[in-house]
Motif scaffolding. Structure first.
Motif, PDB file in Angstrom:
ATOM      1  N   ASP A 271       0.809  -1.216   0.000  1.00 29.42           N
ATOM      2  CA  ASP A 271       0.000   0.000   0.000  1.00 29.42           C
ATOM      3  C   ASP A 271       0.843   1.268   0.000  1.00 29.42           C
ATOM      4  OD1 ASP A 271       1.029  -0.147   2.543  1.00 29.42           O
ATOM      5  OD2 ASP A 271      -0.883   0.084   3.593  1.00 29.42           O
TER       6      ASP A 271
ATOM      7  N   ALA B  50       2.133   4.515  -1.030  1.00 27.95           N
ATOM      8  CA  ALA B  50       1.531   5.521  -1.904  1.00 27.95           C
ATOM      9  C   ALA B  50       2.571   6.095  -2.869  1.00 27.95           C
ATOM     10  CB  ALA B  50       0.919   6.637  -1.074  1.00 27.95           C
TER      11      ALA B  50
ATOM     12  N   GLN C 206       3.406   9.054  -6.081  1.00 27.09           N
ATOM     13  CA  GLN C 206       3.089  10.244  -6.868  1.00 27.09           C
ATOM     14  C   GLN C 206       3.825  10.152  -8.199  1.00 27.09           C
ATOM     15  OE1 GLN C 206       4.151  13.347  -3.806  1.00 27.09           O
ATOM     16  NE2 GLN C 206       2.361  14.369  -4.663  1.00 27.09           N
TER      17      GLN C 206
ATOM     18  N   GLY D 206      -0.810   9.710  -2.767  1.00 27.97           N
ATOM     19  CA  GLY D 206      -1.747   8.604  -2.688  1.00 27.97           C
ATOM     20  C   GLY D 206      -2.608   8.421  -3.921  1.00 27.97           C
ATOM     21  N   HIS D 207      -2.265   9.073  -5.027  1.00 26.17           N
ATOM     22  CA  HIS D 207      -3.041   8.895  -6.260  1.00 26.17           C
ATOM     23  C   HIS D 207      -3.097   7.420  -6.648  1.00 26.17           C
ATOM     24  CE1 HIS D 207      -4.664   9.833 -10.215  1.00 26.17           C
ATOM     25  NE2 HIS D 207      -3.671   9.156 -10.780  1.00 26.17           N
TER      26      HIS D 207
ATOM     27  N   THR E  96      -0.843   3.363  -5.618  1.00 24.41           N
ATOM     28  CA  THR E  96       0.081   2.646  -4.737  1.00 24.41           C
ATOM     29  C   THR E  96       0.912   1.673  -5.570  1.00 24.41           C
ATOM     30  OG1 THR E  96      -1.500   0.858  -4.337  1.00 24.41           O
ATOM     31  CG2 THR E  96      -1.580   2.754  -2.824  1.00 24.41           C
TER      32      THR E  96
ATOM     33  N   HIS F 184       7.673  11.290  -3.204  1.00 24.81           N
ATOM     34  CA  HIS F 184       6.262  10.900  -3.204  1.00 24.81           C
ATOM     35  C   HIS F 184       5.398  11.585  -2.154  1.00 24.81           C
ATOM     36  CE1 HIS F 184       6.895   7.858  -6.234  1.00 24.81           C
ATOM     37  NE2 HIS F 184       7.860   7.306  -5.535  1.00 24.81           N
ATOM     38  N   GLU F 185       5.906  12.681  -1.556  1.00 22.82           N
ATOM     39  CA  GLU F 185       5.108  13.379  -0.560  1.00 22.82           C
ATOM     40  C   GLU F 185       5.126  14.886  -0.789  1.00 22.82           C
ATOM     41  OE1 GLU F 185       6.631  11.798   3.220  1.00 22.82           O
ATOM     42  OE2 GLU F 185       4.835  10.535   3.312  1.00 22.82           O
TER      43      GLU F 185
END
Length: 327
Positions: A182, A184, A186, A216-217, A219, A270-271
């Motif tokens: 899971d 996430a 980007q 989170g678009h 995973t 990714h954040e």
């Protein structure tokens, strides 16, 4: 609208060209002649890295120029200076790598930046892109738009990230799937980048924008499961925690493209905060569409997918994968 595309024959540049043509824009493509441009464009030839290489651009006026140049910032500087009086707006496709590493989770466009110079020659990627940004803003001021993309995927990818996963999963059998499942991600589909960039140019937007999907678009699980579905293979995803993968000397991002385990690099990749771009109309298609369209494109090729010569080949050694799968 009249678009001047610097490049325009590969991946992101071709996505911008195709989007502009679909809108009915007049498109001029300036490139070195190594690849065929899209049908329907005006073609100008030249090598930006050579003395006099911009001669084909000595005449002409355009509403917007889009530039994806990656290397020496001085090349962007020369183009921007040459076009400043004859182009209304300059769109430079930059990168989130211009932010000082490591980035804090939720970093936005005001995060600290690496040093860069518009006059630099060959420098490291973050400094090259930052120098390119400075070159554009120096020449165009508030008529410049800086598109700070992150991970870019989609059809015509010439880096090898999603194509590697699709090809590996298409071979079937047990597949090392780096976890957490899971985790996430980007990223931005090149076609969504093209659409937003041209919309933004048409609306007269300026300044920097983080252009990547919301956190989170998708995973790792959704991405790799989509690869299994579209290829129709018998691949069995064996989800594996990061610790044994890293202990085996596997390099995230390079040996296992796209994947970055939780930590500083993950927060940087990714954040990111994309609220500014979302407020300005950014819309990102589902990962399943990006995967399916990339696979369809791969199936149309006569040979292996294109690979940029200035980027190393990606992918995990099959022997290392087999050893990890054996535990």
């Amino acid at each position: 609208m009249r678009l001047l595309m610097l490049g325009g024959t590969e991946f992101v540049g071709r996505a911008v060209t195709d989007e502009a043509l679909a809108r009915g824009w007049q498109v001029t493509v300036f490139h070195r002649g190594r690849h065929e441009p899209a049908p329907g464009v005006v073609e100008l030839l030249g090598d930006r890295t050579e003395a006099g290489g911009l001669a084909a651009l000595d005449r002409g006026e355009w509403d917007v120029v889009v530039d994806t140049w990656t290397n020496a910032p001085s090349v962007v500087r020369d183009a921007a200076r040459a076009l400043a009086g004859r182009v209304k707006r300059y769109v430079y496709v930059s990168t989130g790598s211009v932010y000082t590493y490591p980035c804090a989770p939720g970093h936005d466009e005001d995060a600290p930046l690496v040093d860069g110079s518009p006059d630099a020659g060959d420098v490291e990627y973050p400094q090259a892109k930052r120098g390119g940004e400075l070159a554009v803003t120096e020449a165009f001021g508030d008529r410049s738009l800086l598109v700070r993309a992150g991970l870019i995927l989609g059809p015509r990818e010439n880096i090898g990230r999603l194509p590697w996963w699709l090809s590996r999963i298409a071979r079937g059998g047990p597949v090392l799937a780096p976890g957490p499942r899971d985790l996430a991600l980007q990223y931005i589909d090149a076609r969504d980048l093209a659409r937003w960039s041209l919309d933004a140019a048409e609306r007269g937007l300026s300044g920097p924008y983080n252009l990547i999907s919301p956190p989170g678009h998708t995973t790792m699980g959704r991405l790799l499961e989509a690869c299994v579905r579209v290829t129709g293979s018998d691949a069995e995803l064996r989800w594996t925690d990061p610790e044994p993968i890293l202990a085996a000397g596997v390099e995230p991002w390079m040996d296992l493209p796209i994947w970055v385990p939780p930590g500083e690099a993950y927060a940087t990749m990714h954040e990111g905060d994309v609220s500014k771009a979302l407020a300005a109309g950014l819309r990102c298609r589902p990962v399943e569409e990006t995967v399916a369209d990339t696979w369809a494109w791969l199936q149309e090729l006569d040979g292996p997918p294109p690979q940029r010569t200035d980027r190393p080949p990606l992918g995990l050694d099959p022997e290392v994968e087999a050893k990890l799968l054996r535990g």
